[in-house]
Design an enzyme around this catalytic site. Structure first.
Site, mmCIF file in Angstrom:
data_model
loop_
_atom_site.group_PDB
_atom_site.id
_atom_site.type_symbol
_atom_site.label_atom_id
_atom_site.label_comp_id
_atom_site.label_asym_id
_atom_site.label_seq_id
_atom_site.Cartn_x
_atom_site.Cartn_y
_atom_site.Cartn_z
ATOM 1 C CB CYS A 103 0.912 7.190 -4.806
ATOM 2 S SG CYS A 103 0.975 6.103 -3.365
ATOM 3 C CG HIS A 248 4.642 8.999 -5.133
ATOM 4 N ND1 HIS A 248 4.173 9.602 -3.993
ATOM 5 C CD2 HIS A 248 4.521 7.668 -4.931
ATOM 6 C CE1 HIS A 248 3.768 8.671 -3.151
ATOM 7 N NE2 HIS A 248 3.971 7.485 -3.694
ATOM 8 C CG ASN A 278 4.329 5.990 -0.394
ATOM 9 O OD1 ASN A 278 3.717 7.038 -0.590
ATOM 10 N ND2 ASN A 278 4.205 4.929 -1.183
#
Ligand SMILES: CC(C)(COP(=O)(O)OP(=O)(O)OC[C@H]1O[C@@H](n2cnc3c(N)ncnc32)[C@H](O)[C@@H]1OP(=O)(O)O)[C@@H](O)C(=O)NCCC(=O)NCCS
Length: 321
Positions: A103, A248, A278
């Site tokens: 990520c 994020h 996500n």
């Protein structure tokens, strides 16, 4: 940016596993996400985002000198997705590099691009974050804590020298702590051990994503706060000097905790996890695209990017638009 058209709501997931729309919204903020249909890999999603980014930069693909591709879910075990994308863009000959920092991958890739451009080795570097999670996820109830969180998508930028001295990447800070590798991972297929992959290993769950959710949550909040503080201090800025904080998109509650603890107004930390889930390395460039395209981020704005992911890895950037 680009996401595949197939929309999957929380209600759709209720039909596949023991979960509920209410649980997913309350714990994560997520309402829906997009999944690929048929044989589409991250390089296919990245191709569309890349073409859009190159056009938005006023360039053509032939102007691109290098491709850096951040993904935790590459099309193949090897070669990397950057080579697949390079071929799809018709750019044989230019270097193509994969970045495996989950990520945080987009921020690592952005930093690499910045250094290539500043060193004048390359002029226009395409930086892509793209993920196809849906084909790796396990849709049985045993994996519900992980599966409901992730979606497929891609985002891209072109990093070039700026003719305007004020419009630039002001700083980047990268971090990792490999002591936590086993808290968020997919171990197989992998070369450690005697079997690269086997039915026994699949049955034992080694090929499914594993996440220690609460552990990851706590570390994410702590590290995100730390790296925003570090970025602000390096630029001699306070919270109020930054116009936009783009975090994020792993969990709305993680970002709300960070913003509350640091005194960042909610309006300055936009989120789109509700619509995409996500998307790992693609989350930050998708959010960047949406906030620029909507006119929220405009010329002169100062933007802080910050992310946390498996590894653990975490990083920040301060950009001046
Ligand atoms: C995954 C996460 C949303 C879980 O939230 P949580 O509040 O910690 O919930 P827990 O894991 O403690 O589980 C609470 C209960 O919900 C259940 N549950 C887990 N997933 C569920 C789901 N999708 N639907 C319904 N119930 C679920 C658990 O089984 C548990 O039940 P129990 O109390 O009967 O044992 C949260 O830990 C998280 O977001 N962690 C960080 C994730 C992340 O950021 N990952 C990527 C980093 S880049």
């Amino acid at each position: 940016m680009y996401v595949p058209p197939k929309l999957v709501t929380n209600k759709d997931l209720e039909k596949l596993m023991d979960t509920s729309d209410e649980w997913i919204r309350q714990r994560s903020g997520i309402e829906e996400r997009h999944y690929v249909e048929g044989p589409e890999g991250p390089s296919d999603l990245a191709l569309i985002a890349s073409r859009n980014a190159i056009a938005a930069a006023g360039l053509t693909p032939e102007n691109i000198d290098m491709i850096i591709f951040a993904t935790l879910a590459p099309d193949y075990y090897f070669p990397g997705s950057a080579c697949l994308l390079q071929n799809k863009l018709g750019l044989a000959g230019i270097p193509a590099l994969d970045v495996r920092c989950q990520c945080t991958g987009f921020l690592y890739a952005l930093n690499i691009a910045k250094l290539f451009v500043e060193s004048r080795q390359y002029q226009h570097v395409l930086v892509v974050g793209a993920e196809v999670h849906s084909t790796v996820l396990d849709f049985a109830t045993r994996s519900r804590d992980v599966t409901v969180l992730f979606g497929d998508g891609s985002g891209a930028v072109v990093v070039s020298p700026s003719p305007d001295e004020k419009r630039r990447i002001l700083s980047m800070h990268l971090h990792a702590d490999g002591a936590h590798t086993d808290r968020l991972c997919i171990k197989k297929p992998g070369t450690l051990g005697t079997d690269f992959i086997s039915e026994v290993l699949i049955d034992e769950g080694e090929a499914r994503p594993y996440m220690d959710g609460r552990y990851v949550f706590k570390h994410a909040v702590t590290r995100l706060k730390e790296c925003v503080d570090e970025a602000l201090a390096a630029n001699r800025m306070g919270i109020g000097d930054v116009d936009w904080y783009l975090f994020h998109q792993a969990n709305l509650r993680i970002n709300e905790s960070v913003a509350n603890a640091m005194g960042i107004p909610a309006a300055k930390a936009p989120s789109n996890i509700q619509r995409y889930g996500n998307c790992s390395a693609a989350s930050i460039p998708i959010l960047l695209h949406e906030t620029v395209a909507s006119g929220q981020i405009g010329p002169g704005d100062t933007v802080c990017l910050a992310g946390f992911g498996a590894g653990f890895t975490w990083a920040s950037a301060i950009l001046k638009f």
